[in-house]
Motif scaffolding. Structure first.
Motif, PDB file in Angstrom:
ATOM      1  N   GLY A  35      21.656  41.845  26.398  1.00 23.86           N
ATOM      2  CA  GLY A  35      20.458  42.478  26.943  1.00 23.86           C
ATOM      3  C   GLY A  35      20.673  43.927  27.319  1.00 23.86           C
ATOM      4  O   GLY A  35      19.728  44.714  27.334  1.00 23.86           O
ATOM      5  N   ASP A  36      21.939  44.291  27.595  1.00 25.62           N
ATOM      6  CA  ASP A  36      22.262  45.681  27.936  1.00 25.62           C
ATOM      7  C   ASP A  36      22.067  46.630  26.757  1.00 25.62           C
ATOM      8  O   ASP A  36      21.941  47.843  26.943  1.00 25.62           O
ATOM      9  N   ASP A  37      22.085  46.077  25.542  1.00 23.10           N
ATOM     10  CA  ASP A  37      22.141  46.906  24.333  1.00 23.10           C
ATOM     11  C   ASP A  37      20.780  47.249  23.748  1.00 23.10           C
ATOM     12  O   ASP A  37      20.688  48.069  22.836  1.00 23.10           O
ATOM     13  N   ILE A  38      19.738  46.591  24.229  1.00 20.67           N
ATOM     14  CA  ILE A  38      18.414  46.778  23.631  1.00 20.67           C
ATOM     15  C   ILE A  38      17.375  47.078  24.706  1.00 20.67           C
ATOM     16  O   ILE A  38      17.536  46.698  25.860  1.00 20.67           O
ATOM     17  N   ILE A  39      16.331  47.743  24.305  1.00 14.49           N
ATOM     18  CA  ILE A  39      15.223  48.043  25.218  1.00 14.49           C
ATOM     19  C   ILE A  39      14.156  46.963  25.103  1.00 14.49           C
ATOM     20  O   ILE A  39      13.674  46.436  26.098  1.00 14.49           O
ATOM     21  N   ALA A  40      13.801  46.631  23.866  1.00 19.11           N
ATOM     22  CA  ALA A  40      12.751  45.645  23.629  1.00 19.11           C
ATOM     23  C   ALA A  40      13.348  44.235  23.561  1.00 19.11           C
ATOM     24  O   ALA A  40      14.208  43.941  22.744  1.00 19.11           O
ATOM     25  N   SER A  41      12.890  43.372  24.440  1.00 17.21           N
ATOM     26  CA  SER A  41      13.379  41.992  24.513  1.00 17.21           C
ATOM     27  C   SER A  41      12.762  41.126  23.413  1.00 17.21           C
ATOM     28  O   SER A  41      11.746  41.486  22.812  1.00 17.21           O
ATOM     29  N   LYS A  42      13.386  39.981  23.127  1.00 21.10           N
ATOM     30  CA  LYS A  42      12.717  38.968  22.322  1.00 21.10           C
ATOM     31  C   LYS A  42      11.375  38.685  23.008  1.00 21.10           C
ATOM     32  O   LYS A  42      11.300  38.697  24.235  1.00 21.10           O
ATOM     33  N   PRO A  43      10.285  38.517  22.269  1.00 16.69           N
ATOM     34  CA  PRO A  43      10.181  38.189  20.850  1.00 16.69           C
ATOM     35  C   PRO A  43      10.226  39.370  19.879  1.00 16.69           C
ATOM     36  O   PRO A  43       9.937  39.197  18.694  1.00 16.69           O
ATOM     37  N   GLU A  44      10.543  40.565  20.364  1.00 20.46           N
ATOM     38  CA  GLU A  44      10.728  41.689  19.447  1.00 20.46           C
ATOM     39  C   GLU A  44      12.027  41.465  18.662  1.00 20.46           C
ATOM     40  O   GLU A  44      12.983  40.882  19.178  1.00 20.46           O
ATOM     41  N   PRO A  45      12.103  41.951  17.424  1.00 22.14           N
ATOM     42  CA  PRO A  45      13.245  41.656  16.554  1.00 22.14           C
ATOM     43  C   PRO A  45      14.464  42.556  16.751  1.00 22.14           C
ATOM     44  O   PRO A  45      15.486  42.375  16.078  1.00 22.14           O
ATOM     45  N   ASP A  46      14.382  43.516  17.682  1.00 24.57           N
ATOM     46  CA  ASP A  46      15.402  44.559  17.799  1.00 24.57           C
ATOM     47  C   ASP A  46      16.832  44.025  17.898  1.00 24.57           C
ATOM     48  O   ASP A  46      17.755  44.548  17.271  1.00 24.57           O
ATOM     49  N   GLY A  47      17.041  42.995  18.712  1.00 23.87           N
ATOM     50  CA  GLY A  47      18.385  42.467  18.908  1.00 23.87           C
ATOM     51  C   GLY A  47      18.981  41.914  17.625  1.00 23.87           C
ATOM     52  O   GLY A  47      20.160  42.168  17.317  1.00 23.87           O
ATOM     53  N   TYR A  48      18.177  41.192  16.861  1.00 21.15           N
ATOM     54  CA  TYR A  48      18.677  40.611  15.613  1.00 21.15           C
ATOM     55  C   TYR A  48      18.932  41.684  14.557  1.00 21.15           C
ATOM     56  O   TYR A  48      19.907  41.608  13.795  1.00 21.15           O
ATOM     57  N   LEU A  49      18.080  42.683  14.510  1.00 23.65           N
ATOM     58  CA  LEU A  49      18.299  43.772  13.549  1.00 23.65           C
ATOM     59  C   LEU A  49      19.545  44.583  13.912  1.00 23.65           C
ATOM     60  O   LEU A  49      20.293  45.018  13.029  1.00 23.65           O
ATOM     61  N   LEU A  50      19.785  44.761  15.211  1.00 28.39           N
ATOM     62  CA  LEU A  50      20.989  45.469  15.649  1.00 28.39           C
ATOM     63  C   LEU A  50      22.244  44.668  15.287  1.00 28.39           C
ATOM     64  O   LEU A  50      23.273  45.254  14.913  1.00 28.39           O
ATOM     65  N   ALA A  51      22.165  43.350  15.360  1.00 32.69           N
ATOM     66  CA  ALA A  51      23.306  42.509  14.988  1.00 32.69           C
ATOM     67  C   ALA A  51      23.663  42.682  13.517  1.00 32.69           C
ATOM     68  O   ALA A  51      24.847  42.756  13.159  1.00 32.69           O
ATOM     69  N   VAL A  52      22.656  42.790  12.658  1.00 36.51           N
ATOM     70  CA  VAL A  52      22.904  43.024  11.228  1.00 36.51           C
ATOM     71  C   VAL A  52      23.597  44.368  11.036  1.00 36.51           C
ATOM     72  O   VAL A  52      24.575  44.485  10.289  1.00 36.51           O
ATOM     73  N   GLU A  53      23.102  45.365  11.740  1.00 42.51           N
ATOM     74  CA  GLU A  53      23.690  46.712  11.651  1.00 42.51           C
ATOM     75  C   GLU A  53      25.157  46.691  12.086  1.00 42.51           C
ATOM     76  O   GLU A  53      26.032  47.274  11.432  1.00 42.51           O
ATOM     77  N   GLN A  54      25.440  46.002  13.180  1.00 36.40           N
ATOM     78  CA  GLN A  54      26.805  45.967  13.702  1.00 36.40           C
ATOM     79  C   GLN A  54      27.730  45.116  12.832  1.00 36.40           C
ATOM     80  O   GLN A  54      28.919  45.435  12.694  1.00 36.40           O
ATOM     81  N   LEU A  55      27.214  44.053  12.237  1.00 33.83           N
ATOM     82  CA  LEU A  55      28.027  43.256  11.303  1.00 33.83           C
ATOM     83  C   LEU A  55      28.395  44.080  10.076  1.00 33.83           C
ATOM     84  O   LEU A  55      29.514  43.994   9.566  1.00 33.83           O
ATOM     85  N   ASN A  56      27.457  44.886   9.608  1.00 32.61           N
ATOM     86  CA  ASN A  56      27.747  45.749   8.456  1.00 32.61           C
ATOM     87  C   ASN A  56      28.763  46.832   8.809  1.00 32.61           C
ATOM     88  O   ASN A  56      29.563  47.251   7.961  1.00 32.61           O
ATOM     89  N   GLN A  57      28.747  47.287  10.058  1.00 36.26           N
ATOM     90  CA  GLN A  57      29.750  48.256  10.489  1.00 36.26           C
ATOM     91  C   GLN A  57      31.128  47.609  10.576  1.00 36.26           C
ATOM     92  O   GLN A  57      32.137  48.213  10.221  1.00 36.26           O
ATOM     93  N   ALA A  58      31.156  46.361  11.040  1.00 30.67           N
ATOM     94  CA  ALA A  58      32.427  45.644  11.163  1.00 30.67           C
ATOM     95  C   ALA A  58      32.962  45.193   9.809  1.00 30.67           C
ATOM     96  O   ALA A  58      34.183  45.151   9.597  1.00 30.67           O
ATOM     97  N   TYR A  59      32.053  44.879   8.897  1.00 30.94           N
ATOM     98  CA  TYR A  59      32.433  44.395   7.557  1.00 30.94           C
ATOM     99  C   TYR A  59      31.640  45.173   6.506  1.00 30.94           C
ATOM    100  O   TYR A  59      30.631  44.670   5.986  1.00 30.94           O
ATOM    101  N   PRO A  60      32.035  46.404   6.186  1.00 33.24           N
ATOM    102  CA  PRO A  60      31.270  47.240   5.255  1.00 33.24           C
ATOM    103  C   PRO A  60      31.040  46.592   3.898  1.00 33.24           C
ATOM    104  O   PRO A  60      30.021  46.847   3.246  1.00 33.24           O
TER     105      PRO A  60
END
Length: 242
Positions: A141-166
């Motif tokens: 919750g510290d990492d996002i402004i918009a809470s669920k049901p907004e998709p921000d957290g899940y989209l950020l997870a995809v971004e961070q997984l791609n950074q960890a595993y290019p």
């Protein structure tokens, strides 16, 4: 379409601790000279971030507070949460969790955690449960402004997984989400992901109308069958029990 990653919610999927959170919210409000109304926690807080939960409860009482003040309240709640867990001889983890994580890892799928909970709360549970090494990506919750049901957290997870595993080149439709609330399911769907609804917090029939798959318990989830659906390029709007 290939299944490449499984994204877990935290409260209600990994740990059965909603009663603890409700009690701590009550405690925080009492210290603010306020009271939690019957059913209010479930209506406002379940599936949403702590920050949004506390802000909306205060707002409903005509209290508009600064972000700094809200942060101090949440930090206090996180400290109280850690203290409450220390009183427990055994963490109330959901049955089947470790087996599901093993299934995910044995299929070489990536793991991430997406939650509205404070990072401190998440980390203390994962460390004590010896699960921290499995989640290289945690969106709290510290990492996002918009809470669920907004998709921000899940989209950020995809971004961070791609950074960890290019080399992964992960797309949202290659993720499977494990959720227990309508707000969480909606967030994942808005992010373009398929969702397993687990009836830990809400009734099966309520989640079944919204999730791609619905199970009563984590132990009922047949990951192999779900993976076959991805490999067959099928995308079901709704489905029954796995």
């Amino acid at each position: 379409m290939t299944l490449k990653a499984v994204l877990f919610d935290f409260n209600g999927i990994i740990i059965n601790d909603e009663s603890i959170h409700e009690q701590l919210i009550k405690q925080i409000l009492i210290e603010e000279n306020l009271a939690l109304k019957p059913g209010e926690y479930k209506e406002i807080c379940l599936g949403r971030s702590d920050r949004t939960c506390v802000r909306d409860i205060l707002k409903n009482r005509g209290r508009v507070v600064s972000e700094d003040y809200l942060t101090r309240l949440l930090q206090k709640k996180a400290q109280l949460y850690v203290q409450e867990l220390e009183k427990l001889e055994k963490l109330p983890l959901y049955p089947g969790l470790e087996d599901l994580i093993f299934q995910v890892r044995s299929r070489n799928l990536k793991l991430a955690l997406v939650s509205g909970a404070i990072r401190k709360e998440i980390e203390v549970v994962l460390e004590r449960a010896k699960l921290a090494q499995h989640f290289c990506v945690i969106v709290a919750g510290d990492d996002i402004i918009a809470s669920k049901p907004e998709p921000d957290g899940y989209l950020l997870a995809v971004e961070q997984l791609n950074q960890a595993y290019p080399e992964l080149n992960l797309q949202p439709n290659e993720c499977l989400v494990i959720e227990d609330t309508p707000a969480g399911i909606k967030a994942a769907k808005q992010a373009g992901m398929q969702v397993v609804g687990v009836a830990n917090t809400y009734p099966f029939h309520m989640l079944q109308r919204q999730a791609n798959w619905t199970v009563d318990y984590l132990t009922d989830l047949e990951l192999e069958r779900v993976q076959e659906v991805y490999s067959q390029h099928q995308c079901q709007p709704t489905a029954g029990e796995c």
